[in-house]
Design a protein around this motif. Structure first.
Motif, PDB file in Angstrom:
ATOM      1  N   TYR A 155       0.844  -1.193   0.000  1.00 32.99           N
ATOM      2  CA  TYR A 155       0.000   0.000   0.000  1.00 32.99           C
ATOM      3  C   TYR A 155       0.881   1.245   0.000  1.00 32.99           C
ATOM      4  CZ  TYR A 155      -3.828  -3.183   0.904  1.00 32.99           C
ATOM      5  OH  TYR A 155      -4.746  -4.198   0.778  1.00 32.99           O
ATOM      6  N   TYR A 193      -2.947   4.096   0.041  1.00 32.54           N
ATOM      7  CA  TYR A 193      -3.537   4.806   1.171  1.00 32.54           C
ATOM      8  C   TYR A 193      -3.577   6.296   0.859  1.00 32.54           C
ATOM      9  CZ  TYR A 193      -3.727   7.332   5.618  1.00 32.54           C
ATOM     10  OH  TYR A 193      -4.066   8.205   6.617  1.00 32.54           O
ATOM     11  N   ASN A 215      -6.603  -1.691  -4.910  1.00 32.27           N
ATOM     12  CA  ASN A 215      -7.090  -1.726  -3.542  1.00 32.27           C
ATOM     13  C   ASN A 215      -6.919  -0.339  -2.931  1.00 32.27           C
ATOM     14  OD1 ASN A 215      -7.386  -4.817  -3.260  1.00 32.27           O
ATOM     15  ND2 ASN A 215      -5.307  -4.543  -4.026  1.00 32.27           N
ATOM     16  N   TRP A 217      -7.347   2.261   0.334  1.00 27.82           N
ATOM     17  CA  TRP A 217      -7.431   2.451   1.784  1.00 27.82           C
ATOM     18  C   TRP A 217      -7.625   3.947   2.011  1.00 27.82           C
ATOM     19  CZ3 TRP A 217      -2.576   0.872   5.122  1.00 27.82           C
ATOM     20  CH2 TRP A 217      -2.835   1.093   6.475  1.00 27.82           C
ATOM     21  N   THR A 227     -16.553  -0.127   5.747  1.00 26.62           N
ATOM     22  CA  THR A 227     -15.958   0.168   4.441  1.00 26.62           C
ATOM     23  C   THR A 227     -17.044   0.370   3.394  1.00 26.62           C
ATOM     24  OG1 THR A 227     -15.806  -2.183   3.880  1.00 26.62           O
ATOM     25  CG2 THR A 227     -13.883  -1.191   4.947  1.00 26.62           C
ATOM     26  N   ARG A 243     -11.212  -2.784  -0.094  1.00 24.57           N
ATOM     27  CA  ARG A 243     -11.306  -1.501   0.610  1.00 24.57           C
ATOM     28  C   ARG A 243     -10.776  -1.583   2.037  1.00 24.57           C
ATOM     29  NH1 ARG A 243     -17.668   0.019  -0.554  1.00 24.57           N
ATOM     30  NH2 ARG A 243     -17.560   0.043  -2.851  1.00 24.57           N
ATOM     31  N   GLY A 244     -10.089  -0.520   2.427  1.00 23.18           N
ATOM     32  CA  GLY A 244      -9.732  -0.297   3.816  1.00 23.18           C
ATOM     33  C   GLY A 244     -10.165   1.108   4.197  1.00 23.18           C
ATOM     34  N   HIS A 245     -10.490   1.316   5.466  1.00 22.97           N
ATOM     35  CA  HIS A 245     -10.963   2.627   5.916  1.00 22.97           C
ATOM     36  C   HIS A 245     -10.301   2.974   7.248  1.00 22.97           C
ATOM     37  CE1 HIS A 245     -14.522   5.029   7.883  1.00 22.97           C
ATOM     38  NE2 HIS A 245     -13.535   5.831   7.491  1.00 22.97           N
ATOM     39  N   GLN A 246      -9.459   3.985   7.251  1.00 25.45           N
ATOM     40  CA  GLN A 246      -8.897   4.507   8.509  1.00 25.45           C
ATOM     41  C   GLN A 246      -9.928   5.468   9.094  1.00 25.45           C
ATOM     42  OE1 GLN A 246      -5.689   7.578   8.647  1.00 25.45           O
ATOM     43  NE2 GLN A 246      -4.445   5.932   9.512  1.00 25.45           N
ATOM     44  N   ASP A 265      -8.640   0.980  11.858  1.00 30.10           N
ATOM     45  CA  ASP A 265      -9.022   0.757  10.468  1.00 30.10           C
ATOM     46  C   ASP A 265     -10.090  -0.324  10.376  1.00 30.10           C
ATOM     47  OD1 ASP A 265      -6.716   2.300   9.028  1.00 30.10           O
ATOM     48  OD2 ASP A 265      -5.708   1.022  10.502  1.00 30.10           O
ATOM     49  N   TRP A 267     -11.261  -3.065   7.824  1.00 30.02           N
ATOM     50  CA  TRP A 267     -10.498  -3.696   6.739  1.00 30.02           C
ATOM     51  C   TRP A 267     -11.302  -4.758   6.017  1.00 30.02           C
ATOM     52  CZ3 TRP A 267      -6.325  -1.353   5.220  1.00 30.02           C
ATOM     53  CH2 TRP A 267      -5.532  -1.957   4.245  1.00 30.02           C
TER      54      TRP A 267
END
Length: 275
Positions: A155, A193, A215, A217, A227, A243-246, A265, A267
């Motif tokens: 990432y 990211y 991908n 993030w 997400t 998908r990732g979400h902080q 996150d 994930w």
């Protein structure tokens, strides 16, 4: 990421200013430059993850393996990586993997020419393509040396910038495309990211999807562990575990009697292949 190269306050200020089918199904139709090599099946994780600047000690990782988090993001390299990594070794990776942790490799590559503040490595319109290739090759070498095998994602960390600056945005996308193309040529999956207000938005809304990461993030600090519910772009983008979400930063937490300050996150995306 919050506190990893800039203070939380600083990053909020910057954020305010900044205002192709994939192998094994990881993302939008963006990855058009795939290696001819047979790809290993991707390894995905769905659940809660954390990231923190310095990889925690093995004893801390043992204590934190309570079931609350299932994955941890680690900074494998990049000239803009903000912290030393005394714990992050091939032995550490093997040990935490054996505990059941999933790992998310992050690489802090060159940053935008229009980005506020100084960075050890910044790209330019002239150097974007060559730097992207060089940094991706370094990212693969670093991940591989840690025992993260081919088929793993890397990432690329891109901090906020003014996407309204067209020349800057074009240079960033040139760098990102070169980075991702090189990753895939080496049989590593492309991840990215960025901030939903700027750097992630630039990728998600680009009209030309060629060689963009499969991908995504996204940093959106709304404290929602999801997400999907707050996904800012088209529902058909980055589907099928991409998908990732902080969603929360600088969270001071104790698990198993050990206290760490981490970012949280949500994930649903590829993780490193180890072992």
């Amino acid at each position: 990421m919050a506190g990893h190269r800039q203070s939380k306050k600083r990053r909020y200020l910057i954020w305010a200013v900044a205002g192709a089918a994939v192998v094994a199904g990881a993302g939008i139709a963006a990855q058009t430059s795939m290696a001819a090599t047979a790809w290993p099946a991707q390894k995905t994780f769905t659940g809660r993850a954390f990231d923190t600047c310095t990889a925690p000690s093995l004893s801390a990782m043992k204590a934190w393996h309570t079931g609350f988090y299932g994955a941890a993001a680690v900074y494998v390299g990049g000239k803009n990586r903000g912290c030393a990594q005394p714990n992050l070794t091939a032995s550490w990776v093997k040990s935490v993997n054996s505990l059941g942790w999933k790992l998310i490799p992050i690489y802090v590559g060159a940053q935008p020419p229009c980005q506020t503040g100084s960075s050890p490595e910044k790209l330019t319109a002239t150097t974007a393509a060559s730097l992207g290739a060089t940094d991706a090759a370094d990212a693969v070498a670093k991940a591989s040396a840690l025992g993260m095998k081919a088929g793993s994602p890397v990432y690329l960390d891109m901090e906020p910038y003014d996407t309204a600056d067209k020349a800057c945005n074009t240079a960033v996308l040139t760098y990102v495309r070169s980075f991702m193309k090189t990753l895939r040529a080496k049989t590593y999956r492309g991840g990215y990211y960025g901030f939903s207000s700027s750097s992630a938005k630039a990728v998600a809304t680009a009209s030309d999807k060629t060689d963009l990461p499969g991908n995504l993030w996204y940093a959106l600090w709304d404290k929602q562990n999801t997400t999907t519910a707050d996904w800012p772009w088209g529902a058909t983008q980055y589907t099928n575990h991409s998908r990732g979400h902080q969603y929360m930063v600088n969270s001071k937490e104790a698990h198993g009697g050990v206290t760490l300050t981490v970012d949280r996150d949500a994930w649903d995306a590829p993780v490193a292949i180890v072992g």
